[in-house]
Motif scaffolding. Structure first.
Motif, PDB file in Angstrom:
ATOM      1  N   ILE A   1      -4.878 -32.356 -33.123  1.00  0.00           N
ATOM      2  CA  ILE A   1      -5.749 -31.193 -32.936  1.00  0.00           C
ATOM      3  C   ILE A   1      -6.971 -31.323 -33.856  1.00  0.00           C
ATOM      4  O   ILE A   1      -8.104 -31.041 -33.463  1.00  0.00           O
ATOM      5  CB  ILE A   1      -5.003 -29.879 -33.241  1.00  0.00           C
ATOM      6  CG1 ILE A   1      -3.894 -29.638 -32.227  1.00  0.00           C
ATOM      7  CG2 ILE A   1      -5.983 -28.700 -33.256  1.00  0.00           C
ATOM      8  CD1 ILE A   1      -4.360 -29.397 -30.821  1.00  0.00           C
ATOM      9  N   ASN A   2      -6.740 -31.763 -35.075  1.00  0.00           N
ATOM     10  CA  ASN A   2      -7.843 -31.962 -36.013  1.00  0.00           C
ATOM     11  C   ASN A   2      -8.798 -33.037 -35.506  1.00  0.00           C
ATOM     12  O   ASN A   2     -10.026 -32.901 -35.599  1.00  0.00           O
ATOM     13  CB  ASN A   2      -7.295 -32.354 -37.389  1.00  0.00           C
ATOM     14  CG  ASN A   2      -8.397 -32.476 -38.426  1.00  0.00           C
ATOM     15  OD1 ASN A   2      -9.140 -31.545 -38.672  1.00  0.00           O
ATOM     16  ND2 ASN A   2      -8.508 -33.654 -39.027  1.00  0.00           N
ATOM     17  N   PHE A   3      -8.245 -34.118 -34.953  1.00  0.00           N
ATOM     18  CA  PHE A   3      -9.036 -35.202 -34.362  1.00  0.00           C
ATOM     19  C   PHE A   3      -9.891 -34.665 -33.211  1.00  0.00           C
ATOM     20  O   PHE A   3     -11.044 -35.071 -33.025  1.00  0.00           O
ATOM     21  CB  PHE A   3      -8.088 -36.302 -33.876  1.00  0.00           C
ATOM     22  CG  PHE A   3      -8.749 -37.473 -33.204  1.00  0.00           C
ATOM     23  CD1 PHE A   3      -9.653 -38.278 -33.878  1.00  0.00           C
ATOM     24  CD2 PHE A   3      -8.453 -37.786 -31.879  1.00  0.00           C
ATOM     25  CE1 PHE A   3     -10.254 -39.371 -33.259  1.00  0.00           C
ATOM     26  CE2 PHE A   3      -9.043 -38.873 -31.253  1.00  0.00           C
ATOM     27  CZ  PHE A   3      -9.941 -39.666 -31.943  1.00  0.00           C
ATOM     28  N   LEU A   4      -9.322 -33.709 -32.460  1.00  0.00           N
ATOM     29  CA  LEU A   4     -10.041 -33.117 -31.334  1.00  0.00           C
ATOM     30  C   LEU A   4     -11.099 -32.110 -31.777  1.00  0.00           C
ATOM     31  O   LEU A   4     -11.999 -31.771 -31.009  1.00  0.00           O
ATOM     32  CB  LEU A   4      -9.046 -32.392 -30.417  1.00  0.00           C
ATOM     33  CG  LEU A   4      -8.416 -33.195 -29.277  1.00  0.00           C
ATOM     34  CD1 LEU A   4      -7.258 -32.419 -28.674  1.00  0.00           C
ATOM     35  CD2 LEU A   4      -9.441 -33.524 -28.206  1.00  0.00           C
TER      36      LEU A   4
ATOM     37  N   ASP B   1       3.468 -39.548 -25.304  1.00  0.00           N
ATOM     38  CA  ASP B   1       3.524 -38.879 -24.001  1.00  0.00           C
ATOM     39  C   ASP B   1       3.741 -37.373 -24.159  1.00  0.00           C
ATOM     40  O   ASP B   1       3.102 -36.566 -23.487  1.00  0.00           O
ATOM     41  CB  ASP B   1       4.646 -39.477 -23.137  1.00  0.00           C
ATOM     42  CG  ASP B   1       4.330 -40.887 -22.668  1.00  0.00           C
ATOM     43  OD1 ASP B   1       3.134 -41.241 -22.619  1.00  0.00           O
ATOM     44  OD2 ASP B   1       5.271 -41.636 -22.354  1.00  0.00           O
ATOM     45  N   GLU B   2       4.646 -37.018 -25.062  1.00  0.00           N
ATOM     46  CA  GLU B   2       4.962 -35.606 -25.283  1.00  0.00           C
ATOM     47  C   GLU B   2       3.738 -34.846 -25.814  1.00  0.00           C
ATOM     48  O   GLU B   2       3.430 -33.742 -25.369  1.00  0.00           O
ATOM     49  CB  GLU B   2       6.128 -35.489 -26.276  1.00  0.00           C
ATOM     50  CG  GLU B   2       6.646 -34.077 -26.452  1.00  0.00           C
ATOM     51  CD  GLU B   2       7.886 -34.017 -27.343  1.00  0.00           C
ATOM     52  OE1 GLU B   2       8.093 -32.963 -27.963  1.00  0.00           O
ATOM     53  OE2 GLU B   2       8.623 -35.021 -27.420  1.00  0.00           O
ATOM     54  N   ILE B   3       3.025 -35.456 -26.759  1.00  0.00           N
ATOM     55  CA  ILE B   3       1.838 -34.816 -27.341  1.00  0.00           C
ATOM     56  C   ILE B   3       0.728 -34.682 -26.302  1.00  0.00           C
ATOM     57  O   ILE B   3       0.089 -33.629 -26.191  1.00  0.00           O
ATOM     58  CB  ILE B   3       1.357 -35.617 -28.568  1.00  0.00           C
ATOM     59  CG1 ILE B   3       2.358 -35.440 -29.723  1.00  0.00           C
ATOM     60  CG2 ILE B   3      -0.040 -35.180 -29.002  1.00  0.00           C
ATOM     61  CD1 ILE B   3       2.169 -36.414 -30.858  1.00  0.00           C
ATOM     62  N   VAL B   4       0.510 -35.729 -25.522  1.00  0.00           N
ATOM     63  CA  VAL B   4      -0.531 -35.693 -24.491  1.00  0.00           C
ATOM     64  C   VAL B   4      -0.235 -34.605 -23.463  1.00  0.00           C
ATOM     65  O   VAL B   4      -1.133 -33.839 -23.070  1.00  0.00           O
ATOM     66  CB  VAL B   4      -0.673 -37.076 -23.808  1.00  0.00           C
ATOM     67  CG1 VAL B   4      -1.493 -36.970 -22.522  1.00  0.00           C
ATOM     68  CG2 VAL B   4      -1.325 -38.079 -24.757  1.00  0.00           C
ATOM     69  N   GLN B   5       1.021 -34.521 -23.028  1.00  0.00           N
ATOM     70  CA  GLN B   5       1.392 -33.497 -22.050  1.00  0.00           C
ATOM     71  C   GLN B   5       1.195 -32.096 -22.613  1.00  0.00           C
ATOM     72  O   GLN B   5       0.749 -31.185 -21.916  1.00  0.00           O
ATOM     73  CB  GLN B   5       2.853 -33.698 -21.605  1.00  0.00           C
ATOM     74  CG  GLN B   5       3.083 -34.938 -20.757  1.00  0.00           C
ATOM     75  CD  GLN B   5       2.118 -35.043 -19.584  1.00  0.00           C
ATOM     76  OE1 GLN B   5       1.919 -34.078 -18.838  1.00  0.00           O
ATOM     77  NE2 GLN B   5       1.497 -36.213 -19.420  1.00  0.00           N
ATOM     78  N   ARG B   6       1.525 -31.915 -23.880  1.00  0.00           N
ATOM     79  CA  ARG B   6       1.335 -30.605 -24.502  1.00  0.00           C
ATOM     80  C   ARG B   6      -0.155 -30.251 -24.571  1.00  0.00           C
ATOM     81  O   ARG B   6      -0.530 -29.105 -24.324  1.00  0.00           O
ATOM     82  CB  ARG B   6       1.957 -30.583 -25.901  1.00  0.00           C
ATOM     83  CG  ARG B   6       1.863 -29.215 -26.567  1.00  0.00           C
ATOM     84  CD  ARG B   6       2.535 -29.192 -27.918  1.00  0.00           C
ATOM     85  NE  ARG B   6       2.271 -27.927 -28.610  1.00  0.00           N
ATOM     86  CZ  ARG B   6       2.640 -27.663 -29.862  1.00  0.00           C
ATOM     87  NH1 ARG B   6       3.313 -28.569 -30.558  1.00  0.00           N
ATOM     88  NH2 ARG B   6       2.360 -26.495 -30.416  1.00  0.00           N
ATOM     89  N   LEU B   7      -0.985 -31.233 -24.890  1.00  0.00           N
ATOM     90  CA  LEU B   7      -2.431 -30.991 -24.937  1.00  0.00           C
ATOM     91  C   LEU B   7      -2.957 -30.562 -23.568  1.00  0.00           C
ATOM     92  O   LEU B   7      -3.812 -29.684 -23.473  1.00  0.00           O
ATOM     93  CB  LEU B   7      -3.166 -32.249 -25.416  1.00  0.00           C
ATOM     94  CG  LEU B   7      -2.989 -32.614 -26.890  1.00  0.00           C
ATOM     95  CD1 LEU B   7      -3.574 -33.996 -27.162  1.00  0.00           C
ATOM     96  CD2 LEU B   7      -3.644 -31.580 -27.793  1.00  0.00           C
TER      97      LEU B   7
END
Length: 271
Positions: free
Chosen positions: A71-74, A99-105
């Protein structure tokens, strides 16, 4: 089985907590979690946890920390999915966690390759000299798929392309004033193509440039002719020198009448 004996707030990170456990040998540090994990799994003093649950909590917390870092990177600017995946891979995050983080984003509307592509196209229109082909190349490198790229590039209208191309062409025309008009046009065409503009835009931009002016073209002939004269006069003379000058100026795009005029006015024919 382990029992939570104490929960303390970390000194440097107030939203993280240290969990102390007793596995039958007295209290010892067990693991740490973020506040969200603490609340979600209702971790509190005297709660008993199986070792498998502890491992699962540590893994959940690891994913949560990585998600927070992402989130900070974004937060600095929008990113494509590929940029996010590259960032996580660089930080040695497990593939299944990526994969899990990308899907959550995606679920939380923090990641959208089409919105990213549109934003990048608009930014490049406003802040760069790039034509649509260079912007398309940039989007391909950032992993955006072809349909989304095509849709995003619809925001780069023909008029916007032409306006930018004309400004670039006029600037290049001024910087190449010592070249023949024909060579100026060739240089401008090549420059605009290199900057990623389509052929029809380049053609239209060039057509809007001012016509060649006689005085300016003559000044360019003199400038280039004198350079060639200095180059050749020590090595040759007479007819051969005249032919070298003619050939050199013709290759630079000058018309024959101005070439002949230059030779007549500037070349002392000793032959």
């Amino acid at each position: 089985m382990a029992k939570i004996t104490r929960i303390t707030t970390q000194k440097k990170q107030k939203n993280r907590y240290n969990i102390f456990l007793d596995r039958g040998q007295g209290e010892a540090y067990g693991f740490s979690v973020d506040e969200d994990i603490l609340i979600k799994y209702r971790l509190q003093k005297s709660l008993e946890l199986e070792e498998s649950t502890i491992e699962a909590l540590i893994q959940k917390d690891t994913i949560h920390k990585t998600y927070t870092q992402t989130i900070n990177f974004l937060s600095y600017r929008m990113r494509s999915e590929k940029e996010i995946r590259d960032y996580l891979f660089k930080h040695e995050v497990d593939e299944e966690h990526i994969d899990e983080i990308v899907q959550r984003l995606y679920r939380e509307k923090l990641l959208d390759d089409l919105e990213f592509a549109v934003a990048l196209v608009r930014t490049r229109i406003q802040t760069s000299s790039k034509g649509p082909l260079l912007v398309k190349k940039e989007l391909i490198e950032k992993g955006v798929d072809a349909p989304k790229i095509d849709e995003a590039l619809e925001h780069y209208s023909f008029d916007a392309q032409l306006e930018k191309a004309v400004k670039l062409a006029e600037k290049k025309l001024k910087s190449t004033s010592k070249k023949s008009h024909r060579e100026q046009i060739q240089t401008i065409q090549q420059n605009l193509m290199q900057k990623g503009f389509y052929g029809d835009v380049v053609k239209e931009a060039v057509s809007q440039l001012p016509e060649e002016e006689g005085d300016q073209e003559w000044e360019a002939v003199v400038f280039q002719g004198e350079k060639l004269l200095r180059k050749f006069e020590r090595k040759t003379e007479g007819y051969e020198l005249k032919q070298k000058l003619k050939s050199g100026l013709y290759r630079k795009g000058f018309p024959i009448d101005l070439i002949d005029r230059f030779i007549e006015e500037y070349l002392v024919d000793e032959g």
